[in-house]
Design an enzyme around this catalytic site. Structure first.
Site, PDB file in Angstrom:
ATOM      1  N   ARG A 252       0.865  -1.314  -0.106  1.00 16.44           N
ATOM      2  CA  ARG A 252      -0.114  -0.112  -0.050  1.00 16.44           C
ATOM      3  C   ARG A 252       0.901   1.233   0.056  1.00 16.44           C
ATOM      4  NH1 ARG A 252      -4.361  -3.000   3.965  1.00 16.44           N
ATOM      5  NH2 ARG A 252      -5.675  -3.730   2.289  1.00 16.44           N
ATOM      6  N   GLN A 288      -5.454  35.868  -7.020  1.00 19.43           N
ATOM      7  CA  GLN A 288      -5.283  35.327  -5.914  1.00 19.43           C
ATOM      8  C   GLN A 288      -6.051  34.199  -5.704  1.00 19.43           C
ATOM      9  OE1 GLN A 288      -7.422  37.233  -2.429  1.00 19.43           O
ATOM     10  NE2 GLN A 288      -5.037  37.612  -1.799  1.00 19.43           N
ATOM     11  N   GLY A 350     -11.080  25.072 -20.018  1.00 18.53           N
ATOM     12  CA  GLY A 350     -11.489  24.111 -21.260  1.00 18.53           C
ATOM     13  C   GLY A 350     -10.302  23.223 -21.738  1.00 18.53           C
ATOM     14  N   GLU A 373      -6.004  -2.446  -4.404  1.00 20.30           N
ATOM     15  CA  GLU A 373      -5.057  -2.713  -2.998  1.00 20.30           C
ATOM     16  C   GLU A 373      -5.785  -2.260  -1.833  1.00 20.30           C
ATOM     17  OE1 GLU A 373      -1.140  -3.001  -2.614  1.00 20.30           O
ATOM     18  OE2 GLU A 373      -0.410  -2.912  -4.614  1.00 20.30           O
TER      19      GLU A 373
END
Length: 391
Positions: A252, A288, A350, A373
């Site tokens: 994992r 921002q 887009g 997993e």
């Protein structure tokens, strides 16, 4: 913070220089040989044999295999860095080192010396890949409910049943396969075996048509009285499920590394694009609102990387809290990869929605890290169980 093309600007873990050198080497290979092929690999849905050859030539295809078997003997962190850097360029290609570790780890942990000597050197040399066959059509998260049978017949085992969602199936030469050897023993009646691609009685289904990681084939495996020698049993009879779960605790971490790499690739692409794309007379990256999104993407990616590296350290030492850290790293990093890639698509506008740019592929690839997993819902169950147990 991730800057300078995705390389961490400071070393919070105080890693030895060899890890930085490794990252630079894999990054150079990925930029030169893997990234240019990533879009074609996805579009054609073909296994990237050219990438496999490049990884083999550099020793990154199965670096985790010990030196005595011809591998590089890379530890868990080094292996994670390799997978992360390959995934940054192409998630499909990162499954080459990841699945080789997944398939061979049972041999490295509980396999006989005969099995190790027979199967690990060809994988290390790049002559073979090694897949892992646990899931079945009706046994996914509930692996203990598998129905594939293995019956002893003299000095052979005869396997009958079906495995599903097997990464690398049809391309790998070797497989770790789990089957029921004692139906009355429940979870303790499952055993693990090595099966070879050319064993009589083994066949493969058509490649699944997937949302992402299209360059890594996923197929069903059919066992029709498939006969294998007795010595291909991995570990003791009846210990297969314990071996499977122990393996997943370790691997994992590799999925977490893959998720970090995908997120980093999307962040790098978004940083480059928003720095160049102009709207209203300014680079988009000057706004921002965009900066806030980039900042969140960077923070989450760096946090996922830190947790993944911590889990890699636990994996290397096989500490008692590995289950907790492995599940946490995989779950968190996978969720981060999905969030970051989705935000990257948004930042591209887009253009992010079309295949001319890589972020839509990265978003599709990221989704699987929340599923395979062990789904992230299963990871949260593991985490809660370990918390309650007090590991």
């Amino acid at each position: 913070m991730a800057v300078a093309g995705g390389v961490p600007a400071f070393d919070v873990f105080a890693l030895p220089p060899e890890y930085h050198e490794l990252r630079a080497s894999v990054r150079a290979l990925a930029d030169a040989k893997i990234a240019p092929r990533a879009a074609h690999t996805d579009e054609a849905a073909e296994f990237p044999w050219e990438v496999h050859a490049a990884l083999v030539q550099s020793g990154f295809n199965a670096a985790h295999i010990p030196e005595q078997y011809g591998g590089a003997g890379a530890d868990a962190l080094a292996t994670a860095i390799i997978i992360e850097e390959v995934a940054r360029a192409c998630a499909s290609s990162s499954l080459i080192p990841a699945v080789n570790k997944l398939g061979t780890l049972p041999l490295l942990t509980v396999g006989s010396q005969q099995l190790r000597d027979r199967y690990l050197p060809p994988v290390a040399r790049g002559e073979a890949m090694f897949s892992y066959a646990l899931s079945e059509p009706d046994a996914g998260s509930d692996a203990a409910s598998m129905t594939t049978r293995a019956v002893r017949d003299g000095d052979e085992w005869v396997l009958t049943g079906t495995k599903r969602w097997i990464t690398g199936a049809g391309e790998s030469l070797y497989y770790t396969v789990f089957a029921v050897t004692d139906p009355q023993a429940g979870a303790k009646g499952i055993s693990a075996f090595v099966v070879e691609k050319d064993d009589p009685g083994l066949s493969f289904g058509a490649a699944e048509r997937k949302l992402g990681i299209k360059g890594s084939p996923t197929r069903e495996m059919y066992f029709d009285s498939c006969r294998i020698p007795e010595w291909r049993l991995i570990g003791d009879e009846g210990t297969g499920l314990a071996t499977a779960l122990r393996t997943l605790d370790h691997t994992r971490v590799t999925i977490a590394a893959q998720a970090v790499g995908i997120a980093q690739g999307a962040l790098d692409a978004a940083l480059a694009y928003t720095g160049q794309r102009e709207q209203f007379g300014s680079a988009v990256g000057e706004f921002q609102g965009v900066q806030f999104m980039l900042a969140d993407m960077a923070m989450k990616t760096e946090a996922a990387r830190a947790l993944t590296y911590a889990a890699a350290a636990k994996s290397q030492s096989s500490t008692s809290d590995l289950s907790y850290f492995g599940a946490s790293a995989k779950c968190f990093a996978a969720d981060v990869a999905m969030e970051v890639t989705t935000d990257a698509v948004q930042l591209f506008g887009g253009y992010g929605y079309v295949k001319d740019y890589p972020v839509e592929r990265m978003m599709r690839d990221a989704k699987i890290t929340q599923i395979y997993e062990g789904t992230n819902q299963i990871q949260r169950i593991v985490i809660a169980r370990e918390l309650r147990r007090g590991f």
